[in-house]
Design a protein around this motif. Structure first.
Motif, short mmCIF file in Angstrom:
data_model
loop_
_atom_site.label_atom_id
_atom_site.label_comp_id
_atom_site.label_asym_id
_atom_site.label_seq_id
_atom_site.Cartn_x
_atom_site.Cartn_y
_atom_site.Cartn_z
N GLU A 117 0.84 -1.20 0.00
CA GLU A 117 0.00 0.00 0.00
C GLU A 117 0.88 1.25 0.00
O GLU A 117 1.73 1.40 0.88
N ILE A 132 -1.60 12.35 6.00
CA ILE A 132 -1.98 10.98 6.33
C ILE A 132 -2.96 10.94 7.50
O ILE A 132 -3.72 9.98 7.67
N ASP A 157 -10.20 10.21 5.95
CA ASP A 157 -10.28 9.11 4.99
C ASP A 157 -8.99 8.30 4.92
O ASP A 157 -8.82 7.44 4.06
N ARG A 158 -8.06 8.57 5.84
CA ARG A 158 -6.80 7.81 5.88
C ARG A 158 -6.63 7.19 7.26
O ARG A 158 -7.28 6.22 7.59
N SER A 172 -3.68 1.82 5.02
CA SER A 172 -5.03 2.05 5.52
C SER A 172 -5.03 2.04 7.04
O SER A 172 -4.06 1.62 7.69
N THR A 181 -0.15 4.32 0.58
CA THR A 181 -0.59 4.95 1.83
C THR A 181 -1.32 3.91 2.65
O THR A 181 -2.40 3.48 2.26
#
Length: 373
Positions: free
Chosen positions: A142, A164, A168-169, A146, A144
């Motif tokens: 990934e 980050i 939504d992260r 999850s 970024t």
């Protein structure tokens, strides 16, 4: 030790002579006592000198210890909305999630590959001198991570950019801190929040590296990295002090029909200013073709960014040619004088340890005759 043995042998000789001569004269006995006193004084002086040397060694050791981190230590950083938060470290982190280029490379530069539980988000390959250490890391698929992935890693610290810590992260940094996981963002990625934001500066990059030194108790290594950067700035200013008219500069990035301008509030703009350059358009964040022509700076730095899988030379030349091959820009002094210079985005935006490369490339572009060797 040799002096002490000699003193003992000398005393023995004196006493032996005294026994042989029996009842010697008073003057001879007096001389013997004087000799013994001199030897005693010499031994005392030697003992005192040894004690002073030992004390000096201990003092030097205490000085080095003064640079060691005394836990708990509290560090100021920011949340994803740009608000200031404080984090307290009871000890050096052992399981760090490092996300994005500067975070990973800062830890590797400080010799901190072992505490990295996982890394993610590289735009470019790490420098050659870091590749061996990087190959040992758990690098995630990934780009970024999850929230689920980050939670499963059970980190005790997350080191990344401000973006980050968005809903939504990974969510708010404060929420991680409440769960016992410290966070630290690269200060120059702090979200602007309301208003016009704040300046992204060279000093912030210094601070981040030094803070990592404090957090992980490797202050000597952090200070050495920052000192090299500061020395570069000082050297450039000293070597160019006699130049009365400093070069005017613009840093531009061609993004389709948009031209981004890195002005006074950008890290790149601050680096140029710190090196003695003059920003030709310090206030605008984006400009049009006509703005660039009117400004007509002495030097134009063209920003390029080769992402993973790209050929760096191809990307660099494509960006340069957007200026060099455009008929509208042929009258610019920088084009006619061959002073259009490429600069990689990662060397002047949240640049961390790559700040050194950025400083050198800006300096060479502004002062072609400068020798930084």
């Amino acid at each position: 030790m040799k002096k002490t043995n000699l003193a003992k042998r000398t005393l023995a000789a004196i006493f032996a002579a005294s026994m042989t001569l029996g009842m010697g004269s008073a003057s001879m006995a007096s001389e013997e006592r004087m000799d013994a006193e001199k030897i005693k004084e010499a031994n005392q002086a030697e003992t005192l000198a040894e004690a002073e040397t030992s004390e000096e060694t201990e003092t030097a050791g205490d000085s080095e210890q003064a640079k060691r981190t005394e836990y708990p230590v509290t560090i100021t950083t920011y949340d994803g909305d740009g608000s200031e938060i404080e984090t307290t470290y009871e000890k050096a982190p052992k399981k760090v999630l490092a996300v994005y280029q500067g975070s990973i490379e800062t830890l590797l530069a400080l010799g901190l590959e072992d505490p990295i539980v996982a890394a993610a988000g590289l735009d470019n390959e790490v420098p050659d001198e870091m590749k061996a250490a990087f190959s040992e890391l758990n690098y995630l698929d990934e780009f970024t991570p999850s929230l689920e992935t980050a939670t499963m890693l059970e980190p005790d610290m997350i080191f990344s950019w401000g973006s980050i810590f968005a809903d939504d992260r990974l969510g708010a940094a404060a929420d991680w801190i409440d769960k016992g996981v410290n966070t630290y963002i690269n200060t120059n990625t702090r979200p602007a929040g309301d208003g016009d934001g704040y300046e992204r500066t060279l000093e912030h990059e210094y601070t981040d590296i030094l803070n990592m030194g404090i957090i992980f108790d490797v202050q000597d290594k952090a200070e050495a990295i920052v000192e090299e950067m500061k020395n570069t700035v000082s050297t450039v200013l000293e070597e160019t002090a006699s130049i009365e008219e400093k070069p005017t500069v613009m840093i531009v990035e061609f993004l389709g029909d948009t031209i981004s301008n890195y002005g006074a509030k950008s890290l790149g703009g601050d680096m140029v200013t710190q090196l003695g350059g003059i920003l030709a358009n310090p206030d605008a964040s984006s400009i049009g073709q006509e703005d660039l022509i009117v400004a007509n700076p002495d030097v134009i730095f063209v920003v390029y960014m080769p992402y993973s899988g790209d050929d760096p030379e191809t990307v660099k030349n494509e960006k340069l040619n957007m200026l060099l091959e455009n008929e509208a820009y042929q009258s610019l002094d920088a084009v006619q004088n061959g002073r259009v210079v490429p600069i990689m985005l990662s060397e002047m935006y949240a640049s961390a340890t790559r700040t050194q490369d950025g400083l050198e490339n800006f300096a060479k572009g502004m002062y072609p005759d400068l020798n930084l060797e």
